[in-house]
Scaffold this motif. Structure first.
Motif, short mmCIF file in Angstrom:
data_model
loop_
_atom_site.label_atom_id
_atom_site.label_comp_id
_atom_site.label_asym_id
_atom_site.label_seq_id
_atom_site.Cartn_x
_atom_site.Cartn_y
_atom_site.Cartn_z
N LEU A 111 0.84 -1.20 0.00
CA LEU A 111 0.00 0.00 0.00
C LEU A 111 0.87 1.25 0.00
CD1 LEU A 111 -2.84 1.23 0.14
CD2 LEU A 111 -2.66 1.12 2.64
N MET A 112 1.91 1.25 0.81
CA MET A 112 2.82 2.39 0.87
C MET A 112 3.54 2.61 -0.46
SD MET A 112 4.31 1.57 4.67
CE MET A 112 5.52 2.88 4.76
N ALA A 113 3.69 1.53 -1.24
CA ALA A 113 4.35 1.62 -2.54
C ALA A 113 3.38 1.98 -3.66
CB ALA A 113 5.03 0.30 -2.86
N GLY A 114 2.12 2.28 -3.31
CA GLY A 114 1.15 2.70 -4.30
C GLY A 114 0.37 1.58 -4.95
N GLN A 115 0.42 0.39 -4.40
CA GLN A 115 -0.26 -0.77 -4.98
C GLN A 115 -1.64 -0.99 -4.35
OE1 GLN A 115 3.53 -3.27 -4.33
NE2 GLN A 115 2.61 -4.21 -6.14
N GLY A 116 -2.42 0.06 -4.30
CA GLY A 116 -3.73 -0.02 -3.66
C GLY A 116 -4.66 -1.04 -4.31
N GLU A 152 -6.77 5.31 4.19
CA GLU A 152 -6.90 4.50 2.98
C GLU A 152 -6.93 3.02 3.31
OE1 GLU A 152 -4.78 3.75 -1.38
OE2 GLU A 152 -3.83 5.09 0.07
N ALA A 153 -6.05 2.58 4.20
CA ALA A 153 -6.02 1.18 4.59
C ALA A 153 -7.33 0.77 5.25
CB ALA A 153 -4.85 0.92 5.53
N THR A 154 -7.86 1.63 6.09
CA THR A 154 -9.13 1.33 6.76
C THR A 154 -10.25 1.21 5.74
OG1 THR A 154 -8.38 2.53 8.73
CG2 THR A 154 -10.75 2.11 8.53
#
Length: 261
Positions: A111-116, A152-154
């Motif tokens: 997620l931190m690397a932009g792979q949402g 975003e993670a939530t």
């Protein structure tokens, strides 16, 4: 229960007990450790909500515990790799052993690397494979570090159908914090999902720590969320302080509240 803004220490202790996931996730855990954990879960003041263990101990815990205490186990833990086959294997092992709940680590580095989108697909597959078990998604809020990433993670966890969104594995440098909880609870409230819950985990050792999260949860989700269906505490040492408070003793552990994410 008090109707004022605050809760008494005894009220907080009793609520924390009812919402506690008593946890043992040490690398060197043995069957004897899990047997001791299961005995502790049936406290003189009442049962905890669940025990949380490695998948290999699920069958043992389920055999030792009464049906009212849920058995949770971790998946994709603790590193949260973007490794769907591994996560699905963990979920299958938990289900086959009689587990009730899965605590899966969201691939937070991805997620931190932009792979949402990849994270969303991962969570959707885990949710599909884990039904009808309760699914708690660990976002590792201390590693995400910013309110935007925590939010975003939530949202991703909730959109995938998570029953709970959980702060931390307890294995990172920063675990649960009130600041991260505020962001997560706001997203849960904004989602409109009336059954979605919050789990604070990592570094919670005192009733004073739990007290703060109880107030935050009540403020965002309402009085009706102060139960094990909507709120959990993941901890190994919190039960000691709960029992001390309920026995009329002073709290033995200081609050570890922090404003950092």
């Amino acid at each position: 229960m008090s109707t004022t803004q605050d809760l008494t220490p005894q009220e907080s202790a009793r609520l924390a007990l009812q919402c506690l996931d008593l946890t043992s996730l040490n690398d060197a855990d043995t069957e004897a450790d899990i047997e001791a954990l299961c005995r502790r879960a049936q406290s003189a003041h009442g049962p905890v909500a669940a025990v949380c263990v490695w998948p290999r101990f699920v069958a043992l815990a389920r055999r030792l515990l009464p049906a009212e205490i849920q058995v949770a186990a971790v998946a994709n833990f603790p590193d949260g790799a973007l490794d769907l086959p591994r996560a699905l294997a963990d979920v299958a092992a938990i289900a086959q052993a009689g587990g009730n709940e899965v605590d899966v680590v969201l691939p937070y580095k991805a997620l931190m690397a932009g792979q949402g989108s990849e994270v969303a697909e991962f969570l959707a597959e885990v949710r599909h494979a884990s039904r009808p078990l309760t699914l708690k998604v660990i976002i590792e809020s201390g590693e995400l570090a910013t309110p935007e990433l925590i939010a975003e993670a939530t949202r991703l966890a909730l959109m995938a159908g998570a029953d709970f969104v959980k702060t931390s594995t307890g294995k990172s440098r920063v675990s649960a914090t009130p600041a991260a909880a505020a962001v997560m609870l706001q997203e849960i409230a904004a989602s409109g999902l009336s059954a979605a819950g919050f789990k604070a985990s990592g570094g919670i050792r005192s009733v004073a720590d739990a007290h703060g999260y109880l107030l935050q949860t009540r403020a965002k989700l309402g009085e009706g969320a102060l139960n094990a269906r909507r709120l959990r505490f993941g901890a190994s040492g919190l039960l000691n302080d709960i029992e001390a408070v309920l026995a009329g003793q002073a709290s033995a552990a200081p609050s570890r509240a922090s404003s950092a994410y």
